[in-house]
Design a protein around this motif. Structure first.
Motif, PDB file in Angstrom:
ATOM      1  N   UNK A 139     -11.484  14.600   7.469  1.00  0.00           N
ATOM      2  CA  UNK A 139     -10.439  13.789   7.833  1.00  0.00           C
ATOM      3  C   UNK A 139     -10.746  12.309   7.815  1.00  0.00           C
ATOM      4  N   UNK A 198     -13.034  10.956   9.246  1.00  0.00           N
ATOM      5  CA  UNK A 198     -13.620  10.231  10.456  1.00  0.00           C
ATOM      6  C   UNK A 198     -14.981   9.974  10.782  1.00  0.00           C
ATOM      7  N   UNK A 243      -5.558  15.824  21.817  1.00  0.00           N
ATOM      8  CA  UNK A 243      -6.420  14.774  21.595  1.00  0.00           C
ATOM      9  C   UNK A 243      -6.650  13.805  23.038  1.00  0.00           C
ATOM     10  N   UNK A 286      -6.973   9.024  10.944  1.00  0.00           N
ATOM     11  CA  UNK A 286      -6.624  10.083   9.833  1.00  0.00           C
ATOM     12  C   UNK A 286      -5.266   9.851   9.123  1.00  0.00           C
ATOM     13  N   UNK A 287      -4.388   9.328   9.759  1.00  0.00           N
ATOM     14  CA  UNK A 287      -3.212   9.034   9.367  1.00  0.00           C
ATOM     15  C   UNK A 287      -3.046   7.763   8.450  1.00  0.00           C
ATOM     16  N   UNK A 288      -4.250   6.837   8.238  1.00  0.00           N
ATOM     17  CA  UNK A 288      -4.411   5.970   7.472  1.00  0.00           C
ATOM     18  C   UNK A 288      -4.261   4.234   7.993  1.00  0.00           C
ATOM     19  N   UNK A 298      -6.561   4.915   1.888  1.00  0.00           N
ATOM     20  CA  UNK A 298      -5.530   4.916   2.770  1.00  0.00           C
ATOM     21  C   UNK A 298      -4.400   5.717   1.975  1.00  0.00           C
ATOM     22  N   UNK A 319     -13.843  16.478  11.193  1.00  0.00           N
ATOM     23  CA  UNK A 319     -14.062  15.023  11.155  1.00  0.00           C
ATOM     24  C   UNK A 319     -14.399  14.513   9.822  1.00  0.00           C
ATOM     25  N   UNK A 338      -4.993   9.312   2.903  1.00  0.00           N
ATOM     26  CA  UNK A 338      -4.831   9.590   4.287  1.00  0.00           C
ATOM     27  C   UNK A 338      -3.442   9.811   4.810  1.00  0.00           C
ATOM     28  N   UNK A 339      -2.464   9.142   4.150  1.00  0.00           N
ATOM     29  CA  UNK A 339      -0.984   9.031   4.239  1.00  0.00           C
ATOM     30  C   UNK A 339      -0.482  10.487   4.062  1.00  0.00           C
ATOM     31  N   UNK A 366      -4.957  17.183  16.977  1.00  0.00           N
ATOM     32  CA  UNK A 366      -6.339  17.364  17.981  1.00  0.00           C
ATOM     33  C   UNK A 366      -6.643  18.267  18.842  1.00  0.00           C
ATOM     34  N   UNK A 397      -2.119  13.160   4.967  1.00  0.00           N
ATOM     35  CA  UNK A 397      -2.814  14.162   5.930  1.00  0.00           C
ATOM     36  C   UNK A 397      -2.024  14.297   7.212  1.00  0.00           C
ATOM     37  N   UNK A 445      -2.593  15.500  11.305  1.00  0.00           N
ATOM     38  CA  UNK A 445      -3.782  16.204  12.247  1.00  0.00           C
ATOM     39  C   UNK A 445      -3.296  16.224  13.645  1.00  0.00           C
ATOM     40  N   UNK A 454      -3.674   7.622  20.184  1.00  0.00           N
ATOM     41  CA  UNK A 454      -5.058   8.546  19.804  1.00  0.00           C
ATOM     42  C   UNK A 454      -5.630   7.708  18.641  1.00  0.00           C
TER      43      UNK A 454
END
Lengths: 245, 271
Positions: free
Chosen positions: A56, A58, A90, B165-167, A76, A53, A79-80, A86, A82, A84, B159
């Motif tokens: 990531x 978070x 999730x 995490x994706x922005x 941002x 986390x 993060x684009x 879960x 990345x 994930x 989620x």
């Protein structure tokens, strides 16, 4: 963003995370090279998911810093790149009214996104399930959808938290085969697991974690018995004997 | 033309009813899939405090209720993110706090010659032309904003962690959704009443979910159920001299039961 030119996918420096006055993670550093396939292993409560986390973005570290693809985890633009997956799909409720295609597509749109979405569904072998509601999928199919959703963003780094938890052996093997294919395309993979076998077999390197860094092995199959005893307080190193090279 | 459509107040009632019938499940679907259904009730009770405040201050009911609901929902979101209190505790605090404040303020405004029963149980035929315009404008803004943010709201509903995490700006999107919910409550007060607002946001969506189809299809079905409930409810309340709010919600429950049977039959045929 020139992601491909960055040799270190992740750099963590003097990372500490404190919760309720106690160190969940205590002062450790590591670097993960771009294209690496890293398994994060440790006992329950050892800080694996907290580390994930933090990476990531978070959670924010109490002390220390993390660099992802040359930028901060909160950016941002970073993060684009990345993806994930879960743990156990999730927070997605089994009754959530969504089709496979809607979940994979998620918030993405545009011509380029459409191409990646189609590619991800093809690669995961779930094209024929596109119109099927999520509530009518098996556990293995659900995890493939989660992986496709992560891959639909065309990530440079893919994070997975106990991705095969609850799957039968055949589904696990199929899932790991997909991860190998993804890694072969140059995507850096970080996956958290408490399964020593899986880490030794699948990952190219390993981070052993128990509130602090017990080891960072360049070859996952070289995690030694002493380190595993430190991690699990047991003789589980025997599990690895047949993998040692 | 049937008498029901010749009367000006009924024409207004149908127009306002359709706006609410479309907006309520459009926002409501996100509340339902995120298990926020109790949030709609909480906002409704908080709105009661807004109505009572408007009686005391002599301001218009809908804008005052909207301001109070928006402030409350932002407070709920703030406390939810801090995670120092359980989500249920936060919602309960605001629900009972809103109701208690409303009761106290209503007591203080005694003698203001306003029929609070209209707000509690809904009376769509008493909607003034000014209210009708305000409801329509707010409804259209809420509807368009939801459609613009549809993919993002869907992603955070699936989620939050994956979306963050994706922005995606999850915190901001949560606040926007909460404000949209508050706006829906404010414009629905006259139609179904404070005590039944949550029903129109939730029941049509639950009915549509029985068919186990995709998200967009579920929303489309919930729109049909909601609009039919409003139209049938209004017609029945007019001819049978029933309370409009309660009749609309009973129609929605009727459609929910029919949906359950229809969906069950479709599942059996597929097996």
């Amino acid at each position: 963003m020139p992601v491909a030119k960055i040799s270190a996918a992740i750099t963590a420096s003097h990372l500490t995370f404190t919760r309720n006055g106690e160190d969940v993670l205590h002062d450790f550093s590591f670097t993960i090279a771009a294209g690496d396939y890293v398994g994060v292993i440790g006992p329950n409560g050892g800080g694996k998911t907290t580390l994930l986390r933090l990476l990531l973005g978070l959670l924010q570290p109490t002390n220390g810093s993390i660099t992802l693809l040359g930028g901060k985890t909160t950016e941002t633009q970073v993060r684009r790149h990345v993806g994930y997956v879960p743990q156990r799909g999730g927070s997605l409720d089994a009754q959530f009214p969504a089709t496979v295609e809607e979940v994979v597509r998620s918030w993405r749109h545009g011509a380029e996104a459409e191409r990646h979405i189609a590619e991800a569904m093809h690669d995961m072998g779930i094209e024929k399930l596109a119109a099927r509601p999520m509530s009518r999928l098996s556990g293995g199919e659900r995890q493939k959808v989660m992986l496709a959703r992560a891959m639909a963003g065309n990530p440079s780094i893919l994070f997975l938290d106990e991705p095969v938890d609850g799957l039968d052996p055949a589904s696990r093997d199929a899932f790991y085969a997909l991860l190998r294919t993804i890694n072969a395309k140059g995507v850096t993979i970080i996956f958290v697991s408490h399964d020593v076998h899986a880490i030794a077999q699948e990952a190219s390197s390993a981070i052993c974690l128990k509130h602090q860094l017990v080891c960072h092995s360049k070859k996952a199959c070289h995690i030694d018995g002493e380190e595993l005893r430190d991690l699990f307080h047991s003789d589980r190193h025997a599990l690895l004997d047949h993998h040692d090279t | 033309m049937p008498a029901i459509f010749a009367l000006e107040f009924m024409q207004r009632a149908f127009a306002v009813g359709l706006v609410v019938g479309i907006v309520a499940p459009t926002i409501g679907i996100f509340f339902v899939v995120r298990r926020y259904s109790s949030m709609a009730d909480t906002l409704a009770h908080v709105s009661l405090a807004g109505i009572a405040a408007s009686l005391l201050a002599g301001t218009a009911a809908i804008p005052t209720a909207l301001v109070v609901a928006v402030c409350s929902v932002l407070g709920i979101e703030h406390l939810r993110e801090k995670k120092t209190l359980l989500p249920d505790t936060i919602v309960s605090l605001f629900l009972f706090g809103g109701l208690a404040t409303g009761i106290v303020l209503l007591g203080l405004s005694h003698g203001k010659n306003v029929n609070i029963v209209n707000y509690l149980f809904g009376n769509i035929v008493t909607v003034t032309p000014q209210d009708a315009w305000l409801i329509t404008i707010l409804g259209v803004i809420a509807f368009v904003l939801t459609l613009v943010l549809w993919r993002h709201l869907f992603a955070i509903s699936l989620d939050e962690d994956v979306a963050a995490a994706g922005g995606l700006h999850v915190r901001l999107l949560n606040r926007v959704l909460a404000v949209l919910g508050a706006a829906t409550i404010a414009i629905s007060m006259n139609v179904v009443g404070v005590l039944l607002i949550g029903a129109l946001m939730v029941i049509p969506v639950l009915g549509a979910m029985q068919f186990r189809v995709g998200f967009r299809r579920t929303w489309e079905l919930s729109l049909i159920i909601s609009v039919l409930s409003v139209v049938l409810g209004l017609v029945a309340s007019f001819y049978l001299d029933l309370a409009s709010g309660g009749t609309i919600v009973l129609c929605a429950i009727g459609f929910f039961i029919v949906s359950t049977f229809l969906a069950g039959g479709m599942t059996k045929r597929q097996l």
